[in-house]
Design a protein around this motif. Structure first.
Motif, PDB file in Angstrom:
ATOM      1  N   THR A 308      -5.880  -0.835  -8.246  1.00 11.15           N
ATOM      2  CA  THR A 308      -5.218   0.010  -7.243  1.00 11.15           C
ATOM      3  C   THR A 308      -4.076   0.816  -7.862  1.00 11.15           C
ATOM      4  O   THR A 308      -3.435   1.582  -7.169  1.00 11.15           O
ATOM      5  CB  THR A 308      -4.621  -0.867  -6.133  1.00 11.15           C
ATOM      6  N   CYS A 310      -1.280  -0.332  -8.618  1.00  9.20           N
ATOM      7  CA  CYS A 310      -0.041  -0.732  -7.930  1.00  9.20           C
ATOM      8  C   CYS A 310       1.068  -1.110  -8.902  1.00  9.20           C
ATOM      9  O   CYS A 310       2.241  -1.127  -8.537  1.00  9.20           O
ATOM     10  CB  CYS A 310      -0.313  -1.900  -6.988  1.00  9.20           C
ATOM     11  N   CYS A 313       1.159  -5.886 -12.053  1.00 12.66           N
ATOM     12  CA  CYS A 313       0.951  -6.561 -13.337  1.00 12.66           C
ATOM     13  C   CYS A 313       1.953  -6.062 -14.374  1.00 12.66           C
ATOM     14  O   CYS A 313       2.538  -6.839 -15.120  1.00 12.66           O
ATOM     15  CB  CYS A 313      -0.486  -6.330 -13.814  1.00 12.66           C
ATOM     16  N   CYS A 380      -1.976  -9.884  -9.819  1.00 21.71           N
ATOM     17  CA  CYS A 380      -2.905  -8.828  -9.392  1.00 21.71           C
ATOM     18  C   CYS A 380      -3.538  -9.146  -8.028  1.00 21.71           C
ATOM     19  O   CYS A 380      -4.159 -10.185  -7.852  1.00 21.71           O
ATOM     20  CB  CYS A 380      -4.001  -8.640 -10.434  1.00 21.71           C
ATOM     21  N   ILE A 384      -8.166  -8.966 -10.883  1.00 21.32           N
ATOM     22  CA  ILE A 384      -8.531  -8.415 -12.195  1.00 21.32           C
ATOM     23  C   ILE A 384      -8.108  -9.417 -13.274  1.00 21.32           C
ATOM     24  O   ILE A 384      -7.047 -10.022 -13.180  1.00 21.32           O
ATOM     25  CB  ILE A 384      -7.886  -7.026 -12.397  1.00 21.32           C
ATOM     26  N   HIS A 386      -7.098  -9.573 -16.703  1.00 21.29           N
ATOM     27  CA  HIS A 386      -6.628  -8.845 -17.887  1.00 21.29           C
ATOM     28  C   HIS A 386      -6.768  -9.650 -19.175  1.00 21.29           C
ATOM     29  O   HIS A 386      -7.140  -9.100 -20.209  1.00 21.29           O
ATOM     30  CB  HIS A 386      -5.156  -8.474 -17.731  1.00 21.29           C
TER      31      HIS A 386
HETATM   32  S1  SF4 Z   1      -4.473  -4.433 -12.542  1.00 20.81           S
HETATM   33 FE1  SF4 Z   1      -4.078  -5.345 -10.526  1.00 20.81          FE
HETATM   34  S2  SF4 Z   1      -1.835  -5.579 -10.455  1.00 20.81           S
HETATM   35 FE2  SF4 Z   1      -2.300  -4.204 -12.137  1.00 20.81          FE
HETATM   36  S3  SF4 Z   1      -2.129  -2.160 -11.271  1.00 20.81           S
HETATM   37 FE3  SF4 Z   1      -4.289  -2.737 -11.120  1.00 20.81          FE
HETATM   38  S4  SF4 Z   1      -4.470  -3.680  -9.107  1.00 20.81           S
HETATM   39 FE4  SF4 Z   1      -2.283  -3.594  -9.545  1.00 20.81          FE
END
Ligand code: SF4
Ligand code: SF4
Length: 686
Positions: A308, A310, A313, A380, A384, A386
């Motif tokens: 998203t 956002c 993270c 997150c 997701i 990472h």
């Molecule tokens: S990886 Fe998850 S927490 Fe990071 S920007 Fe994307 S949606 Fe947001």
């Protein structure tokens, strides 16, 4: 479809006006037929464009490498209910979380109004049977339209006025466009409802729609009012359909994919990495991490489509916070951009050779900056993963390209040659026991009640050895039947694995599991959270299934049982949660119970599952650090509490934070909880 009779309390249609609607005249029937044809046309165009893009995305995802995500169905359904419907992760930050929740819940509640608008666009008298005439539903629509508008206004305020750092690098223009489209959707819905009330087309009692009813007061009546109702329903529908078409083509695809990604999110321990299978006979199926987009698993592909942007993270990432190039958000966006650029060609052309992810999607430095702390994954909202992406990129660089920081190469060689990353001879592994009378388990001897897995750090590093000595003394004081493996214990393989050298890791995993199974031990205590995580969560993949506890859990149990009796002192102690203990394995209360029995606890702002890394994870103990130092940032935070002692529960945290305190000129003592517990017991017996 019949129009439902008006209920008492309806705004009456103007007396001089004919009852609106087209059904009573041949002209009306013609208009209905034309409206239906027009609607079919626009729905077909919008549906066609949406389906075309959606099919392409599905075909790309179907090219993804396999990963098992169809197990544990009840848990997946629960995650969907809690994380998606309940918006649990987003609500961790109250204001932005509520803003998002209002919009999300609004979409669910308002969904039937799309069907109502589709019916109403054909004939103003058509609506969904029963639901269309319910006052309570009309009230819900009014309430949620307002809540969505409040949510959107808050989101704009956060983005345009507050401008938090976490949005740096996000596609803000596209996000603004989406927020604008949602505003148009709910505003046009509200105005359409008001226009229906104004001309007496409301099937529900108008009093149940206070907002729409108030707007209807200012809308006039007559022919123009009927035309306005037609214009509004069609405008509403066209915006909804436009939104639907735009969505899969935009970078904010998450509205469609996030719920899917959460459903297929990992259900096993957060600290466990998926093993690579080197035994596959068909070379085409062999996978050495992620070199190109063609190597991504299907879940990893959906991950990239679900971001998203956002920045939650990025906001918690210790690497980003200390000025390194890595931003977990930009990493996922980089992978998504490359997938979107090359995915369609992969689908169309079997011979297409995609380019390398490193350095095209992300740079080498980004891959090596990560300490695998998992803060990004924990934060997150759309599940997701990472760390799995980063480790897969490292696997390719290490095992295929032989490309990694030179200083880490020394560690890998030491692990391979000496079975520990310190490069020390194995015969010295039990030297720390000198004078302690600790039993070293010999081959063929009966298994002890508890095996103490010491780990390389506590076996070879002087500072960490004090933890092993304290733990052994405490176990002896409590009368626990335990033994160690001594030279038969090897590195768990964790540092090699987090570096990307899966091959070396697996050879150690197999070797250690073989040794452990041979001894017949069933219960293991580990004082290193990395060993604890590996043996508890990753060795089961290699046939090693044991009851594994961390030394703080065991010691807290012994204190609770009265087998150890600490005497509380007056020193103020702040406790640092190790990422691999707290975030990856949920061990939060046991070390705190011990600290509260030893001294006066003081909590740091970043604690528990939202702890801040010491800087050693992901094999960073053996890598040069760029930018400012993570351990210094954490040392400053700990010293800022005013505590005189920093309690830790990990040998790497002990070393990193002790160094950090010295670097920032603080005199706070750094010591393992076991050491502090042993001292407090000695205090009592003095
Ligand atoms: S990886 Fe998850 S927490 Fe990071 S920007 Fe994307 S949606 Fe947001
Ligand atoms: S695991 Fe930790 S260091 Fe790595 S990207 Fe995530 S937050 Fe940053």
């Amino acid at each position: 479809m019949p129009r439902f009779s008006q209920a008492p309390g309806d705004r009456a249609a103007p007396e001089t006006q004919e009852a609106p609607g087209f059904s009573q005249a041949p002209l009306g029937q013609l208009v209905t037929a034309l409206s239906a044809a027009a609607l079919l046309g626009v729905v077909a165009i919008a549906g066609g464009l949406f389906t075309r893009r959606a099919l392409l995305l599905v075909r790309i995802v179907r090219l993804g490498k396999p990963t098992g995500r169809f197990d544990e169905l009840p848990r997946r359904v629960r995650n969907e209910a809690v994380v998606v419907l309940g918006q649990r992760k987003l609500l961790q930050r109250l204001i932005p979380g509520l803003a998002h929740a209002f919009v999300f819940w609004g979409f669910i509640v308002l969904f039937p109004t799309i069907v109502m608008a589709l019916l109403g666009a054909v004939d103003p008298e058509w609506t969904i049977p029963w639901l269309g005439s319910q006052g309570w539903f009309a009230l819900l629509v009014d309430v949620f339209v307002v809540l969505v508008l409040v949510g959107i206004a808050t989101a704009f305020w956060i983005r345009k006025v507050q401008r938090p750092e976490r949005f740096r690098g996000s596609h803000l223009g596209e996000a603004d466009l989406i927020l604008g489209l949602i505003t148009l959707i709910v505003t046009s819905l509200l105005l359409w409802h008001a226009s229906r009330i104004a001309v007496g087309l409301n099937e529900w009692p108008a009093g149940w729609s206070p907002v729409a009813n108030a707007i209807a007061e200012v809308f006039g009546t007559g022919t123009w009012a009927e035309v306005r109702e037609r214009i509004l329903v069609w405008s509403h529908l066209l915006v909804v359909l436009g939104f639907l078409v735009y969505l899969p083509y935009s970078k904010h695809l998450h509205i469609a994919t996030a719920a899917i990604n959460v459903f297929f999110g990992r259900t096993r321990a957060p600290g466990r990495l998926e093993p690579l299978d080197f035994t596959l006979e068909d070379e085409a199926d062999l996978r050495f991490g992620a070199g190109t987009v063609a190597d991504l698993t299907w879940k990893q592909m959906i991950d990239t489509m679900s971001c998203t942007e956002c920045g939650r993270c990025q906001d918690v990432c210790p690497a980003y916070a200390t000025g390194k190039e890595l931003s977990p958000k930009l990493l996922i966006m980089g992978l998504r951009d490359q997938l979107f650029a090359e995915g369609p060609r992969l689908v169309a052309d079997e011979g297409f050779q995609p380019s390398a992810l490193v350095p095209n999607a992300v740079s080498d430095d980004v891959v090596w900056d990560c300490v695998t702390c998992g803060a990004c994954v924990h934060e997150c909202p759309v599940a997701i993963e990472h760390v799995d992406h980063i480790v897969d990129l490292r696997r390719q660089l290490v095992m295929v390209d032989s490309r990694f920081p030179s200083e880490a190469g020394q560690m890998l060689r030491d692990v391979e040659r000496s079975a520990n990353p310190w490069g020390k001879p194995q015969v010295e592994r039990a030297d720390w026991t000198e004078g302690l009378d600790v039993r070293v388990l010999q081959p063929g001897e009966p298994a002890p009640g508890l095996l103490y897995w010491v780990g390389c750090a506590a076996s070879f590093d002087e500072r960490a050895r004090s933890t092993a000595r304290a733990t052994a003394k405490l176990l002896q004081a409590a009368g626990v039947d335990f033994a160690i493996l001594g030279p038969r214990e090897s590195c768990t393989g964790d540092p090699a694995r987090r570096m990307g050298d899966e091959y070396t890791y697996q050879s150690y995993a197999q070797r250690n599991v073989e040794t452990l199974n041979e001894t017949g031990v069933t219960k293991i205590v580990a004082s290193c959270p990395h060993c604890f995580n590996t043996i508890a969560n990753e060795y089961p993949d290699f046939g090693g299934r044991y009851e594994v506890v961390h030394h703080t859990e065991l010691l807290a149990g012994l204190v609770q049982d009265g087998r150890l009796e600490p005497v509380a002192g007056s020193e103020e102690i702040t406790y640092h949660d190790s990422c691999y203990l707290a975030r990856h394995n949920d061990v939060l209360s046991a070390p705190r119970e011990l600290v509260s029995r030893i001294g006066k606890p003081l909590e740091m702002a970043r604690s528990g599952k939202r702890t801040f890394c010491c800087g050693a994870g992901g094999a960073h103990m053996w890598m040069e650090e760029r930018g400012s130092a993570i351990n210094e940032e954490r040392a400053r935070e700990a010293a800022g509490t005013g505590a005189t002692t920093l309690a830790v529960a990990c040998p790497f945290c002990t070393m990193m934070l002790d160094d950090g305190m010295k670097q920032v000129g603080e005199t706070v003592r750094v010591a393992d909880v076991a050491t502090l517990l042993a001292e407090s017991i000695e205090r009592g017996s003095a």
